[in-house]
Design a protein around this motif. Structure first.
Motif, PDB file in Angstrom:
ATOM      1  N   LYS A  83       2.597  -7.404   2.475  1.00 52.28           N
ATOM      2  CA  LYS A  83       1.979  -7.303   3.783  1.00 52.28           C
ATOM      3  C   LYS A  83       3.055  -7.301   4.866  1.00 52.28           C
ATOM      4  O   LYS A  83       4.109  -7.917   4.707  1.00 52.28           O
ATOM      5  CB  LYS A  83       1.016  -8.464   4.017  1.00 52.28           C
ATOM      6  CG  LYS A  83      -0.170  -8.495   3.065  1.00 52.28           C
ATOM      7  CD  LYS A  83      -1.050  -7.268   3.233  1.00 52.28           C
ATOM      8  CE  LYS A  83      -2.290  -7.342   2.356  1.00 52.28           C
ATOM      9  NZ  LYS A  83      -3.128  -6.116   2.492  1.00 52.28           N
ATOM     10  N   VAL A 116       5.558 -11.338   2.451  1.00 51.26           N
ATOM     11  CA  VAL A 116       5.324 -10.821   3.801  1.00 51.26           C
ATOM     12  C   VAL A 116       6.628 -10.276   4.377  1.00 51.26           C
ATOM     13  O   VAL A 116       7.682 -10.891   4.243  1.00 51.26           O
ATOM     14  CB  VAL A 116       4.762 -11.917   4.733  1.00 51.26           C
ATOM     15  CG1 VAL A 116       4.635 -11.396   6.165  1.00 51.26           C
ATOM     16  CG2 VAL A 116       3.404 -12.408   4.233  1.00 51.26           C
ATOM     17  N   GLU A 140      -1.163 -14.629   7.936  1.00 50.53           N
ATOM     18  CA  GLU A 140      -1.056 -14.449   6.486  1.00 50.53           C
ATOM     19  C   GLU A 140      -2.381 -14.754   5.804  1.00 50.53           C
ATOM     20  O   GLU A 140      -2.828 -14.019   4.907  1.00 50.53           O
ATOM     21  CB  GLU A 140       0.034 -15.360   5.927  1.00 50.53           C
ATOM     22  CG  GLU A 140       0.190 -15.240   4.414  1.00 50.53           C
ATOM     23  CD  GLU A 140       0.989 -16.383   3.796  1.00 50.53           C
ATOM     24  OE1 GLU A 140       1.725 -16.132   2.835  1.00 50.53           O
ATOM     25  OE2 GLU A 140       0.856 -17.532   4.275  1.00 50.53           O
TER      26      GLU A 140
END
Length: 333
Positions: A2, A32, A315
């Motif tokens: 992500k 992330v 997140e």
């Protein structure tokens, strides 16, 4: 992996506090990527000489300031860090946006660049605030994205906040209350009376009735729904009162003589518990609910710790596919 697009130039302590928060978050979020949008000459001095490949820098030449007219800034400052971060989400280069900058401009970027979810009439600004009897807090919306409201707006906000509370905050059956000037069902103006009836008829939410402003910090509700004007006034009142009381308490303990200072040492554990309970940093930022991707506004005065918790919040929103859940619910209507 992500990707979170970060406006590194927004806020009172940018880019230092933002980068410090990113460096802390990066250690705990291996899946992330953090994309920093901003002036690289101002960003790089706050990064270690060798930093994680999870952190990327996209150089920009403009900034949206607090004095800018929001919509004009978004339309004219095409290379501003906030605009580039929002555009990255629109173009599929990032999954979410975080900024500490101009709230109105971020709202405009969210609506005009990221885009509204089909079926959502108006997005709402939703911070999470502390309560006196638990560490869970409550979400408030709308906290100022809309100066005027219609009954259907508030119903949609309640439904979106319900999903957020379930998926991100882990509350199975969140209690939703309507901010009003009395607890009775017939209290308030035409708007609030209409909203009360509409929320009562929603079978998929746990509507617990009206709540007055003096009750919101007691933990009677997990979600408080309000028109944007009143919600913003409540938010500013809570923030201002907390800051004033803490300032008065600090001044009283430090400047009232030796006996008071000795007494302060004795009550320090209790005072610390109060500070922990009303620590707003741990709740992250204010989410702009109703957009096609997570767009989260952290306070302009946020320090590195608040930035870290906001990134953790984003997140979680991504991990739980919150936007997809809202899209599925509203686009089929």
């Amino acid at each position: 992996m992500k990707k979170i697009a970060i406006d590194a130039m927004g806020g009172d302590h940018a880019p230092e506090s933002i980068i410090e928060g990113v460096l802390r978050a990066q250690k705990e979020m291996p899946d992330v990527e953090f994309i920093l949008y901003g002036n690289q000459d101002k960003i790089k001095p706050f990064l270690p000489e060798t930093y994680s490949p999870q952190i990327k820098i996209v150089h920009t030449t403009e900034e949206v300031t607090g004095d800018d007219e929001p919509v004009r800034a978004i339309r004219t400052k095409k290379d501003a860090s906030m605009v580039r971060a929002a555009t990255a989400v629109k173009d599929g280069e990032a999954d979410a946006v975080m900024s500490l900058g101009n709230t109105g401009a971020l709202l405009a970027a969210g609506i005009f660049i990221v885009g509204r979810i089909k079926g959502i009439t108006r997005p709402a600004l939703m911070p999470t605030l502390p309560v006196s009897n638990s560490s869970d807090g409550f979400t408030l919306l709308d906290a100022g994205a809309n100066a005027t409201s219609k009954p259907e707006y508030l119903v949609q906000w309640a439904q979106m906040a319900n999903f957020y509370a379930q998926k991100v905050r882990g509350i199975a059956n969140p209690r939703i209350a309507l901010l009003n000037n009395g607890s009775e069902s017939d209290k308030g103006d035409d708007l609030h009376q209409s909203v009360y009836q509409l929320l009562t008829g929603q079978a998929d939410i746990n509507f617990v009735g009206n709540i007055e402003a003096n009750e919101v910090l007691t933990g009677k509700a997990d979600i408080v729904v309000s028109d944007g004007f009143t919600g913003n006034a409540l938010l500013k009142t809570i923030e201002g009162t907390a800051e004033t009381l803490l300032s008065l308490l600090k001044d009283g303990l430090l400047n009232s003589g030796l006996k008071v200072k000795l007494g302060a040492v004795m009550v320090k554990p209790a005072l610390k518990n109060v500070m922990v309970r009303f620590d707003t940093s741990k709740y992250g930022g204010a989410a702009l609910m109703g957009l096609k991707a997570p767009v989260v506004k952290a306070h302009g005065r946020a320090d590195a710790r608040a930035v870290y918790y906001t990134l953790k919040q984003i997140e979680q929103m991504l991990a739980q596919n919150l936007t997809a859940t809202i899209v599925e619910q509203f686009e089929q209507k």
